[in-house]
Design an enzyme around this catalytic site. Structure first.
Site, short mmCIF file in Angstrom:
data_model
loop_
_atom_site.label_atom_id
_atom_site.label_comp_id
_atom_site.label_asym_id
_atom_site.label_seq_id
_atom_site.Cartn_x
_atom_site.Cartn_y
_atom_site.Cartn_z
N ASN A 38 0.82 -1.22 0.00
CA ASN A 38 0.00 0.00 0.00
C ASN A 38 0.86 1.27 0.00
O ASN A 38 1.71 1.47 0.87
CB ASN A 38 -0.90 -0.03 1.25
CG ASN A 38 -2.07 0.92 1.15
OD1 ASN A 38 -2.35 1.47 0.09
ND2 ASN A 38 -2.78 1.09 2.26
N ARG A 148 -13.23 -5.97 16.08
CA ARG A 148 -12.23 -4.95 16.43
C ARG A 148 -12.97 -3.63 16.60
O ARG A 148 -13.75 -3.24 15.72
CB ARG A 148 -11.19 -4.84 15.32
CG ARG A 148 -10.02 -3.94 15.69
CD ARG A 148 -9.07 -3.74 14.53
NE ARG A 148 -9.52 -2.67 13.65
CZ ARG A 148 -8.77 -2.09 12.71
NH1 ARG A 148 -7.52 -2.50 12.53
NH2 ARG A 148 -9.24 -1.14 11.95
N TYR A 160 -6.66 6.54 13.54
CA TYR A 160 -6.60 5.32 12.74
C TYR A 160 -7.84 4.45 13.02
O TYR A 160 -8.27 4.32 14.16
CB TYR A 160 -5.33 4.51 13.08
CG TYR A 160 -5.46 3.12 12.50
CD1 TYR A 160 -5.26 2.92 11.14
CD2 TYR A 160 -5.91 2.05 13.27
CE1 TYR A 160 -5.48 1.68 10.56
CE2 TYR A 160 -6.12 0.81 12.71
CZ TYR A 160 -5.91 0.63 11.36
OH TYR A 160 -6.15 -0.59 10.79
N ASP A 211 -6.71 -2.04 17.76
CA ASP A 211 -5.43 -1.77 17.10
C ASP A 211 -4.91 -0.41 17.56
O ASP A 211 -5.54 0.62 17.30
CB ASP A 211 -5.64 -1.77 15.58
CG ASP A 211 -4.32 -1.71 14.81
OD1 ASP A 211 -3.27 -1.47 15.41
OD2 ASP A 211 -4.37 -1.93 13.56
N HIS A 213 -2.02 0.74 16.63
CA HIS A 213 -1.33 1.23 15.44
C HIS A 213 -0.03 1.97 15.77
O HIS A 213 0.23 3.07 15.29
CB HIS A 213 -2.27 2.11 14.59
CG HIS A 213 -2.16 1.82 13.11
ND1 HIS A 213 -1.41 2.58 12.27
CD2 HIS A 213 -2.68 0.84 12.35
CE1 HIS A 213 -1.48 2.09 11.03
NE2 HIS A 213 -2.25 1.02 11.07
N GLU A 237 -3.26 -4.61 19.56
CA GLU A 237 -2.35 -4.83 18.44
C GLU A 237 -1.38 -3.66 18.31
O GLU A 237 -1.78 -2.51 18.51
CB GLU A 237 -3.23 -4.96 17.19
CG GLU A 237 -2.47 -5.00 15.90
CD GLU A 237 -3.44 -4.90 14.71
OE1 GLU A 237 -4.63 -5.24 14.85
OE2 GLU A 237 -2.98 -4.46 13.64
N GLU A 263 2.29 -6.96 11.59
CA GLU A 263 1.83 -6.72 10.22
C GLU A 263 2.89 -6.01 9.37
O GLU A 263 2.83 -6.11 8.15
CB GLU A 263 0.51 -5.93 10.22
CG GLU A 263 0.64 -4.50 10.68
CD GLU A 263 -0.72 -3.78 10.69
OE1 GLU A 263 -1.73 -4.38 11.05
OE2 GLU A 263 -0.73 -2.59 10.33
N ARG A 284 1.30 -11.41 13.75
CA ARG A 284 0.35 -10.95 12.73
C ARG A 284 0.94 -10.85 11.33
O ARG A 284 0.42 -10.13 10.48
CB ARG A 284 -0.25 -9.61 13.14
CG ARG A 284 -1.01 -9.66 14.44
CD ARG A 284 -1.95 -8.48 14.60
NE ARG A 284 -3.05 -8.56 13.68
CZ ARG A 284 -3.27 -7.73 12.66
NH1 ARG A 284 -2.44 -6.75 12.41
NH2 ARG A 284 -4.31 -7.90 11.88
N HIS A 313 -2.65 -10.36 9.54
CA HIS A 313 -3.09 -9.10 8.98
C HIS A 313 -4.01 -9.40 7.78
O HIS A 313 -3.67 -10.23 6.94
CB HIS A 313 -1.84 -8.36 8.51
CG HIS A 313 -2.04 -6.98 8.01
ND1 HIS A 313 -1.18 -6.41 7.09
CD2 HIS A 313 -2.97 -6.05 8.28
CE1 HIS A 313 -1.57 -5.17 6.84
NE2 HIS A 313 -2.66 -4.92 7.55
N ASP A 317 -6.20 -3.55 1.99
CA ASP A 317 -5.16 -3.25 1.01
C ASP A 317 -4.31 -4.47 0.68
O ASP A 317 -3.42 -4.40 -0.16
CB ASP A 317 -4.27 -2.08 1.48
CG ASP A 317 -3.76 -2.24 2.89
OD1 ASP A 317 -4.53 -1.94 3.83
OD2 ASP A 317 -2.62 -2.66 3.06
N GLU A 340 -7.77 -11.46 10.59
CA GLU A 340 -8.44 -10.18 10.32
C GLU A 340 -9.21 -10.27 9.00
O GLU A 340 -8.72 -10.83 8.02
CB GLU A 340 -7.41 -9.06 10.22
CG GLU A 340 -8.04 -7.72 9.88
CD GLU A 340 -7.06 -6.55 9.86
OE1 GLU A 340 -5.84 -6.79 9.84
OE2 GLU A 340 -7.53 -5.40 9.87
N TRP A 403 2.28 6.76 12.65
CA TRP A 403 0.87 6.68 12.21
C TRP A 403 0.33 5.28 12.41
O TRP A 403 0.98 4.31 12.15
CB TRP A 403 0.72 7.05 10.72
CG TRP A 403 -0.74 7.04 10.34
CD1 TRP A 403 -1.67 8.00 10.64
CD2 TRP A 403 -1.44 6.01 9.62
NE1 TRP A 403 -2.90 7.62 10.16
CE2 TRP A 403 -2.79 6.40 9.53
CE3 TRP A 403 -1.04 4.78 9.07
CZ2 TRP A 403 -3.75 5.62 8.90
CZ3 TRP A 403 -2.00 4.00 8.44
CH2 TRP A 403 -3.34 4.43 8.36
#
Ligand code: KDG
Ligand code: MG
Length: 403
Positions: A38, A148, A160, A211, A213, A237, A263, A284, A313, A317, A340, A403
């Site tokens: 992605n 989730r 996120y 998550d 993130h 996560e 991930e 993951r 994961h 995407d 997921e 992020w």
């Protein structure tokens, strides 16, 4: 001898950009693998087109592990998301071909099903708590056994997992990356409040996930884990950026909330320390970003020894090809934990014809020979590549945050 006679890279954007590798054998069998990274799609496309596809021609497609080693060791430059996504695409395409040649779904080649279906988690989000509760209810009504939950944080413009204007999971946008502001304090205060309302409203009869993130420091993550213990999360996560793996020891010393990570990992070497030191509960790594079915199986075999379970994961995407491949792996490994499922955006189904099923919270890849996904090249040609980037995060002082 059957050989690889063609290998080509296909790029399309039916709702989202996907890069697919299609391999054809001298006797006309085709296999596909997902090569999507992605926001950096064309780098993998070039790696394949310019450096890998020419090397595949004339090789015996049945030698999956040998070709894997040839591409991994033969490049000299190892690991990294671009290399490992490219190798994954080749690996999955070759498993697809092997399955079609054998007349068997890939999970049968991996030893057969060790469970009836794969537990997947759905994605609930909300701009506020009532909207989040509605969404959790909607997911549970559809039969999911795991959810989730991600909600907007008052005072933070975008977070996120709470997509702008919809429930699609799309985070990437055109032009330069959008800039989102982040405030750890507000987040840490808010998450336990909305998890409490989710449990009050819906009880404990389903798995609840979240998550983070990558946004917290180890001690902040420890605090979050502790503050969520009463709500018995299935996992939190990516609590911290996982380059610093020792950080997980600190988090673990403070909380019994299970931890999931991986991930953004690409190889077994990224996972080794966290697994062998038992610093995580779920790994993951995905089929498409960690070297394909062959390499993911090695990661999961290592994890099995240490009581770590899988939690692949499965964001939108990652194309339907890698999602299907993940279901074959999930069905066939003993230490499966959770998968997921972020549903792909329409009109993905114009291009990717899938055979997977969802029933009562469980998914199955289907019994078509190979991976069980066919790619419609004519339809794909209608959706031109559309460059997009994931957002970046900044703090109130303008400095860049994870992020
Ligand atoms: O491309 C990045 C996404 O795959 C990622 O942000 C999604 O964190 C994610 C998840 O858990 O699905
Ligand atoms: Mg994630």
């Amino acid at each position: 001898m059957t050989t690889i006679s063609d290998a080509k890279v296909l790029i399309t954007c039916p709702g989202r950009n996907y890069v697919t590798l299609k391999i054809t054998t001298s006797d006309g069998v085709t296999g596909i693998g997902d090569a999507t990274l992605n926001g950096r799609e064309l780098s993998v496309a070039s790696y394949l087109r310019d450096h890998v596809c020419p090397l595949l021609l004339g090789k015996d497609p049945s030698c999956i592990e040998r070709i894997w080693q040839y591409l991994y060791k033969g490049a000299y430059w190892r690991r990294g998301p671009v290399t490992m996504t490219a190798i994954a695409a080749v690996d999955v395409a070759l498993w697809d071909i092997k399955g079609k040649q054998a007349g068997l779904p890939v999970y049968q080649l991996l030893g057969g099903a060790v469970r009836d279906g794969v537990t997947v988690y759905g994605q609930a989000s909300g701009e506020d708590i009532p909207q989040l509760l509605d969404d959790v209810g909607r997911i549970l009504d559809r039969g999911f056994r795991a959810v989730r939950a991600q909600a907007a944080v008052p005072g933070v413009e975008r977070v996120y997992g709470v997509p702008d204007g919809g429930r699609t999971g799309e985070q990437a946008g055109g032009g330069r990356p959008s800039v989102e502001g982040w405030d750890t304090g507000r987040y840490l205060n808010w998450v336990p409040r909305y998890m409490a309302t989710v449990r009050q409203e819906f009880g404990h009869g389903f798995h609840l996930l979240h998550d983070v993130h990558h946004r917290l420091t180890p001690i902040e993550a420890a605090h979050l884990g502790k503050s969520l213990e009463l709500f018995r999360m299935f996992w939190i996560e990516d609590p911290t950026p996982a380059e610093d793996q020792e950080a997980f020891r600190l988090i673990r010393q403070h909380t019994t909330t299970p931890l999931a990570v991986g991930e953004v990992f690409n190889s077994i070497w990224d996972c080794q320390y966290l697994i062998t030191e038992r610093l995580i509960d779920y790994i993951r790594t995905s089929v498409s970003h960690a070297g394909g079915i062959s390499h993911l199986r090695k990661i999961l075999s290592l994890a099995e020894l240490y009581g770590v379970r899988s939690g692949a994961h499965g964001a939108g995407d990652l194309s339907p090809v890698s999602f299907a491949a993940a279901l074959h792996v999930d069905l066939s490994v003993q230490n499966f934990g959770m998968q997921e499922y972020m549903e792909h955006l329409p009109p993905y189904q114009d291009v990717f014809k899938t055979t997977w099923t969802f029933e009562d919270g469980l998914m199955h890849p289907g019994d078509a020979p190979g991976i069980g996904v066919e790619y419609d090249e004519e339809a794909a040609a209608r959706f031109a590549y559309d460059p997009k980037y994931l957002p970046v995060n900044t703090l109130a002082d303008g400095s860049v945050h994870d992020w």
